[in-house]
Design an enzyme around this catalytic site. Sequence first.
Site, PDB file in Angstrom:
ATOM      1  N   ARG A  46      78.893   7.753  24.711  1.00 62.85           N
ATOM      2  CA  ARG A  46      79.428   8.996  24.113  1.00 62.85           C
ATOM      3  C   ARG A  46      79.709   8.769  22.634  1.00 62.85           C
ATOM      4  NH1 ARG A  46      84.658   9.944  24.178  1.00 62.85           N
ATOM      5  NH2 ARG A  46      85.042   9.213  26.300  1.00 62.85           N
ATOM      6  N   TYR A  98      73.086  34.636  14.173  1.00 64.42           N
ATOM      7  CA  TYR A  98      72.704  34.478  15.589  1.00 64.42           C
ATOM      8  C   TYR A  98      73.865  35.012  16.447  1.00 64.42           C
ATOM      9  CZ  TYR A  98      72.452  32.019  20.046  1.00 64.42           C
ATOM     10  OH  TYR A  98      72.467  31.712  21.377  1.00 64.42           O
ATOM     11  N   ASP A 170      73.354  27.334   8.725  1.00 65.71           N
ATOM     12  CA  ASP A 170      72.526  27.141   9.917  1.00 65.71           C
ATOM     13  C   ASP A 170      71.070  27.207   9.455  1.00 65.71           C
ATOM     14  OD1 ASP A 170      70.957  27.466  12.205  1.00 65.71           O
ATOM     15  OD2 ASP A 170      72.521  28.546  13.289  1.00 65.71           O
ATOM     16  N   LYS A 195      65.038  24.619  18.936  1.00 67.83           N
ATOM     17  CA  LYS A 195      63.999  25.447  18.341  1.00 67.83           C
ATOM     18  C   LYS A 195      62.906  24.576  17.696  1.00 67.83           C
ATOM     19  CE  LYS A 195      66.573  28.828  19.758  1.00 67.83           C
ATOM     20  NZ  LYS A 195      67.871  28.292  20.028  1.00 67.83           N
TER      21      LYS A 195
HETATM   22  C1  PLP Z   1      69.811  30.400  14.427  1.00 66.58           C
HETATM   23  C2  PLP Z   1      70.385  29.824  15.689  1.00 66.58           C
HETATM   24  N1  PLP Z   1      71.419  28.978  15.614  1.00 66.58           N
HETATM   25  C3  PLP Z   1      71.980  28.445  16.728  1.00 66.58           C
HETATM   26  C4  PLP Z   1      71.506  28.753  17.977  1.00 66.58           C
HETATM   27  C5  PLP Z   1      72.173  28.152  19.201  1.00 66.58           C
HETATM   28  O1  PLP Z   1      71.442  27.090  19.672  1.00 66.58           O
HETATM   29  P1  PLP Z   1      71.445  26.595  21.209  1.00 66.58           P
HETATM   30  O2  PLP Z   1      70.828  27.679  22.015  1.00 66.58           O
HETATM   31  O3  PLP Z   1      70.638  25.342  21.126  1.00 66.58           O
HETATM   32  O4  PLP Z   1      72.853  26.345  21.581  1.00 66.58           O
HETATM   33  C6  PLP Z   1      70.414  29.605  18.109  1.00 66.58           C
HETATM   34  C7  PLP Z   1      69.885  29.938  19.448  1.00 66.58           C
HETATM   35  O5  PLP Z   1      69.103  30.832  19.635  1.00 66.58           O
HETATM   36  C8  PLP Z   1      69.848  30.170  16.928  1.00 66.58           C
HETATM   37  O6  PLP Z   1      68.807  31.020  16.994  1.00 66.58           O
END
Ligand code: PLP
Length: 379
Positions: A46, A98, A170, A195
């Site tokens: 961890r 998101y 992000d 992604k």
């Molecule tokens: C731009 C963006 N950030 C964060 C996330 C969250 O990621 P996760 O689904 O891996 O938790 C997503 C998920 O679709 C996303 O599109």
Amino acid sequence: MGFSTDAIHFGQEHDPATGAVIVPIHFSSIFAQKELGEGQPYQYSRTGNPTRAALEKCLAQLEAGRHGFAFASGVAAIHASLTLLKTGDHIVAGDNLYGGTYRLLEQVMKDWGLEITYADTTKLDRVEAAFRPSTRMLYIETPSNPMMEITDLSACGELAHRHSALLAVDNTFMTPYLQRPLECGADIVIHSTTKYLNGHSDGIGGAVIVSDAGLAERVKIIQSSVGAVLSPFDSWLVLRSLKTLPVRMRQHNQNAAVVAEFLKKRAKVVEVFYPGFPANPGYELAKKQMSGFGGMVSFETGSLENAKKVSGALRLCAFSGSLGGAESIVSHPVTMSHSSLTPAQRERSGLTEGLLRISVGLEDVEDIIGDLEQALGRI
Ligand SMILES: Cc1ncc(COP(=O)(O)O)c(C=O)c1O
């Protein structure tokens, strides 16, 4: 070394015990100590795991940062970044994020005592007006999801720092191959590795990358204490996928540009949202801070009924809520990624029931277009 070389080699020395060129998957949860009190790099998985560490080093290098941290999901990475703040702190967040980030802010972090103001981050005066003396973070996505609006990274970095706040970005949509926010003044870069970084729709993961040593120490404590770490196998999958990130992103870019042009010419498509169109208000900025327009295109079909007809008729593209895979993925943000937004929030973001978003994949572009053409024919 260049980006592609780093993507293949950085942090991935040949295994000293066996000469293995590829970093092994270290499944062991524990690492034996030779002597009581002896300091050693790994003790308990961890806190630190050699496969995860290789990925973390590589990700940090690709994002032009110094310290990388891999998490069990993108939202775990976002949560770790938000818990750098304290109860009573204020955050200014983009109003076109998101949907899961919005849900985390509204349904978890608010109860925990974080104060939040949403602002259109493409308008700097609105962002500045949202700042308070207690603002400690500006949190943005650029391009935004799913409206593909571009926010000025350098200007946001300057603004945040003038107010003694951190800029968190992000970078999931762009990947470090196309945009490196730390080089533009950001303090924290966040990824859903689910992604493009993993890139094959076969693993959930997230990452945080920083340069500042003090911030890194805090993220490390949060990662280890909360324990939402990426497993050794998933770390290995992302590490393997990073090796092809540049070639994949070049193809995503190329295919998306063709698909966006195709959609623009279709009478049944009301509007196309793509930062690579010169008429897009963010076009010049996109050219300045991104080295490609990415693989994401959103388009307006005019109504929920039309969106249903098109998505229901797809044969090649997957109709699903994610993005960044080798396969093309069409999603309906209102009922999928952004389902947690209130109607008012949706309206503010310009998010309609007729909007579809396509993550343009790596298939032959004629086949992607052929599928969209036949599906649009249902309108
Ligand atoms: C731009 C963006 N950030 C964060 C996330 C969250 O990621 P996760 O689904 O891996 O938790 C997503 C998920 O679709 C996303 O599109």
